[in-house]
Scaffold this motif. Structure first.
Motif, PDB file in Angstrom:
ATOM      1  N   LYS A  60       7.119  43.195  43.422  1.00 54.04           N
ATOM      2  CA  LYS A  60       6.668  42.804  44.760  1.00 54.04           C
ATOM      3  C   LYS A  60       5.146  42.678  44.805  1.00 54.04           C
ATOM      4  CE  LYS A  60       6.975  43.796  49.615  1.00 54.04           C
ATOM      5  NZ  LYS A  60       7.318  44.662  50.685  1.00 54.04           N
ATOM      6  N   ALA A  61       4.455  43.625  44.208  1.00 57.45           N
ATOM      7  CA  ALA A  61       2.990  43.568  44.178  1.00 57.45           C
ATOM      8  C   ALA A  61       2.508  42.316  43.448  1.00 57.45           C
ATOM      9  CB  ALA A  61       2.432  44.822  43.520  1.00 57.45           C
ATOM     10  N   MET A 104       6.653  47.085  41.271  1.00 55.60           N
ATOM     11  CA  MET A 104       5.669  46.234  40.638  1.00 55.60           C
ATOM     12  C   MET A 104       5.943  44.746  40.882  1.00 55.60           C
ATOM     13  SD  MET A 104       2.874  45.984  38.973  1.00 55.60           S
ATOM     14  CE  MET A 104       2.463  47.448  38.098  1.00 55.60           C
ATOM     15  N   GLU A 118       2.991  39.114  45.525  1.00 60.08           N
ATOM     16  CA  GLU A 118       2.070  38.999  46.643  1.00 60.08           C
ATOM     17  C   GLU A 118       0.636  38.728  46.193  1.00 60.08           C
ATOM     18  OE1 GLU A 118       2.623  42.601  48.866  1.00 60.08           O
ATOM     19  OE2 GLU A 118       4.579  41.970  49.614  1.00 60.08           O
ATOM     20  N   SER A 119       0.433  38.585  44.895  1.00 62.05           N
ATOM     21  CA  SER A 119      -0.905  38.395  44.335  1.00 62.05           C
ATOM     22  C   SER A 119      -1.097  36.954  43.883  1.00 62.05           C
ATOM     23  CB  SER A 119      -1.101  39.338  43.143  1.00 62.05           C
ATOM     24  OG  SER A 119      -0.901  40.671  43.541  1.00 62.05           O
TER      25      SER A 119
END
Length: 129
Positions: free
Chosen positions: A3-4, A1, A7-8
């Motif tokens: 990393k996601a 989570m 990247e947002s």
């Protein structure tokens, strides 16, 4: 989570009711702008998702308002960047040492007012090491 989130650029949290919504805290710590429904417990002037500061708030179930909020963050770079920076700042207010200090202060105020008759001494939530 993590990393996601890193990247947002924004979190769109469409739950119509959450007692708090921990994912919003995680997203703010990652520096994301927020779009959240007004039924979530983390929405308010003194909590994490602050309307117009780091979050765009829409009425639960209002798909048009949700789409408008998402579009604002998509087309308005300054708004999105300002809200991302605000999220980082606000998230820093919600870490464990800050929460412990607030709890310690509240308990000590209760004790000082005579409301802590059953407590043997002042509470020290975060003792010095």
């Amino acid at each position: 989570m993590p990393k996601a989130l890193q990247e947002s650029e924004a979190l769109v949290f469409t739950s119509e009711f959450e007692s708090y919504g921990l994912i919003a805290t995680e997203a703010a710590a990652a520096g994301l702008a927020l779009v959240v429904a007004d039924g979530i417990g983390c929405v308010g002037d003194t909590v994490l998702a602050r309307a117009g500061v780091n979050a765009l708030i829409y009425p639960p179930g209002d798909v048009d308002a949700l789409a408008d909020a998402m579009l604002q963050l998509l087309v308005n770079d300054k708004l999105r960047l300002d809200m991302q920076q605000a999220s980082r700042s606000i998230a820093a207010e919600h870490d464990i040492p800050v929460a412990a200090a607030i709890m310690e202060s509240v308990v000590n105020k209760v004790c000082a007012r005579g409301g802590g008759e059953n407590m043997a001494a002042r509470v020290d939530v975060a003792p010095e090491a």
